[in-house]
Scaffold this active site. Structure first.
Site, PDB file in Angstrom:
ATOM      1  N   THR A  56      -8.760  -0.208   6.896  1.00 38.97           N
ATOM      2  CA  THR A  56      -7.686   0.373   6.105  1.00 38.97           C
ATOM      3  C   THR A  56      -6.339   0.316   6.806  1.00 38.97           C
ATOM      4  OG1 THR A  56      -8.063   2.595   6.992  1.00 38.97           O
ATOM      5  CG2 THR A  56      -9.353   1.962   5.056  1.00 38.97           C
ATOM      6  N   VAL A  57      -5.299   0.286   5.982  1.00 37.95           N
ATOM      7  CA  VAL A  57      -3.934   0.494   6.438  1.00 37.95           C
ATOM      8  C   VAL A  57      -3.432   1.778   5.799  1.00 37.95           C
ATOM      9  CG1 VAL A  57      -3.376  -1.929   6.828  1.00 37.95           C
ATOM     10  CG2 VAL A  57      -3.013  -0.960   4.557  1.00 37.95           C
ATOM     11  N   TYR A  60      -5.434   6.516  -9.026  1.00 33.65           N
ATOM     12  CA  TYR A  60      -6.635   5.732  -8.719  1.00 33.65           C
ATOM     13  C   TYR A  60      -7.836   6.242  -9.510  1.00 33.65           C
ATOM     14  CZ  TYR A  60      -4.276   3.369  -4.856  1.00 33.65           C
ATOM     15  OH  TYR A  60      -3.427   2.593  -4.113  1.00 33.65           O
ATOM     16  N   TRP A  82      -7.701  -6.758   5.648  1.00 35.20           N
ATOM     17  CA  TRP A  82      -6.309  -7.161   5.551  1.00 35.20           C
ATOM     18  C   TRP A  82      -6.070  -8.269   6.580  1.00 35.20           C
ATOM     19  CZ3 TRP A  82      -3.094  -5.164   1.875  1.00 35.20           C
ATOM     20  CH2 TRP A  82      -3.460  -3.947   1.279  1.00 35.20           C
ATOM     21  N   CYS A 130       0.816  -1.216   0.000  1.00 30.61           N
ATOM     22  CA  CYS A 130       0.000   0.000   0.000  1.00 30.61           C
ATOM     23  C   CYS A 130       0.848   1.263   0.000  1.00 30.61           C
ATOM     24  CB  CYS A 130      -0.913  -0.043   1.232  1.00 30.61           C
ATOM     25  SG  CYS A 130      -1.759   1.506   1.575  1.00 30.61           S
TER      26      CYS A 130
END
Length: 359
Positions: A135-136, A199, A101, A68
């Site tokens: 999220t990370v 993105y 994740w 990421c």
């Protein structure tokens, strides 16, 4: 942040539709423009503990994935500032399903400190039924197992400004007070058009949305080329937070964004100024030694099945050119200012050399 699991198209990097757990979810909204959900857990870890989470060495664990770009920023900043002993790091695998994740790289598939299989568990311990993306990067309170924050932009700034008591001797100033306004201005346009711009190209659901994002991206890259043609770093004569934020997108450009996200006017390696700038940072301690090209490619090509239905991961590009001379020293500048380079990463945090085949 990056490409997370949990919601529908829109999250920090990409949050899949939970109906498609087997493939990771849905990323492209047909006919639409990619819109990033920027509603993060805004709790801060501060020196005075005003949000109830005081700076305390050993208390927090930084959850990341090397795949990421948003998490990669935190890995770099933590390295440059020497916070490895103060903040431990949990590394998730390069792929995820629509739920979360996972810590599948660890023995038994559990993070050895938090004792959890999925990052989702830390989110649910604080917010049962948390509905947005898992999220990370995320900071987790080890004693309670609760997520504290996933506000990636604020997190890296707070490592620079709130954790100063635990910086290593010789740590650089990544967010110096005298340059903050300019750093913030540069970060804002780079985020809108480059970090998020790739993105917006890749997850565009219509030709019109894609072409608009494509033009914005390359117009901004041309602007960055002009800015960096006469100065070594983005703001001032040393590495700052602005360079960290741009680098993590540039290093993924040729392996992923050029083909997978259709950002294909030119490769990074065909843009001489930006290519030399990226190689300069890549060979700077704390940058290239955090990069896992295997995880990066596996994540994008295996998880985004509505873009790459087969899940086939390309073998290229050849990465040996990352180590060719960049010549940026001629522009002057002092990478770490009055500070010093960080030492090599701790053995347990070193990237597998087979994942970064540089020839």
């Amino acid at each position: 942040m990056g490409d997370e699991a949990g919601a529908t198209t829109g999250g920090k990097g990409s949050e899949p539709d939970a109906s498609s757990a087997e493939t990771g979810g849905k990323y492209v909204e047909p006919g639409g423009e990619f819109t990033r959900d920027q509603r993060y857990i805004a709790t801060r870890i501060t020196a005075d503990g005003r949000d109830g989470w005081p700076v305390e060495p050993g208390r927090y664990r930084l959850a990341v994935s090397r795949a990421c770009p948003w998490a990669n920023r935190l890995i770099i900043v933590r390295r440059l500032l020497g916070l490895e002993d103060a903040i431990s790091m949990a590394v998730a695998g390069p792929t995820h399903d629509a739920r979360s994740w996972t810590f599948d790289l660890d023995p038994g598939g559990r993070d050895p400190v938090l004792g959890i299989e999925r990052l989702q568990e830390a989110y649910f311990r604080r917010f049962p039924g948390y509905e947005r993306g898992i999220t990370v990067p995320a900071m987790v309170d080890v004693p309670t197992g609760q997520v504290v924050t996933n506000d990636y932009a604020r997190m890296s700034l707070d490592l620079s400004t709130e954790w100063t008591a635990y910086h290593r001797q010789g740590a650089p100033e990544l967010y110096p007070a005298r340059l903050r306004d300019e750093i913030d201005e540069v970060n804002a346009v780079v985020f809108a058009d480059v970090n998020n711009g790739v993105y917006r190209c890749g997850f565009a659901g219509s030709q019109k949305a894609y072409e608009s994002a494509y033009r914005r991206l390359f117009d901004r890259l041309d602007w960055l080329t002009e800015r960096l043609s006469g100065q070594r770093y983005l703001v001032g004569d040393t590495i700052t937070e602005a360079d960290v934020r741009l680098f993590t997108t540039l290093v993924r450009f040729d392996p992923v964004y050029h083909g997978h996200f259709k950002c294909n006017r030119s490769k990074l390696s065909e843009m001489p100024v930006l290519w030399a700038y990226a190689r300069d940072l890549f060979t700077t301690p704390g940058f290239g030694d955090t990069i896992d090209f295997d995880h990066i490619k596996r994540h994008y090509y295996e998880v985004h099945r509505d873009i790459n239905p087969t899940g086939v991961v390309p073998l290229g590009p050849d990465l040996a050119n990352w180590l060719t001379p960049h010549g940026r020293e001629a522009l002057g500048g002092r990478p770490f200012g009055d500070g010093t380079p960080p030492p090599p990463p701790p053995p347990a945090e070193r990237v597998d050399p087979a994942h970064t085949p540089l020839g």
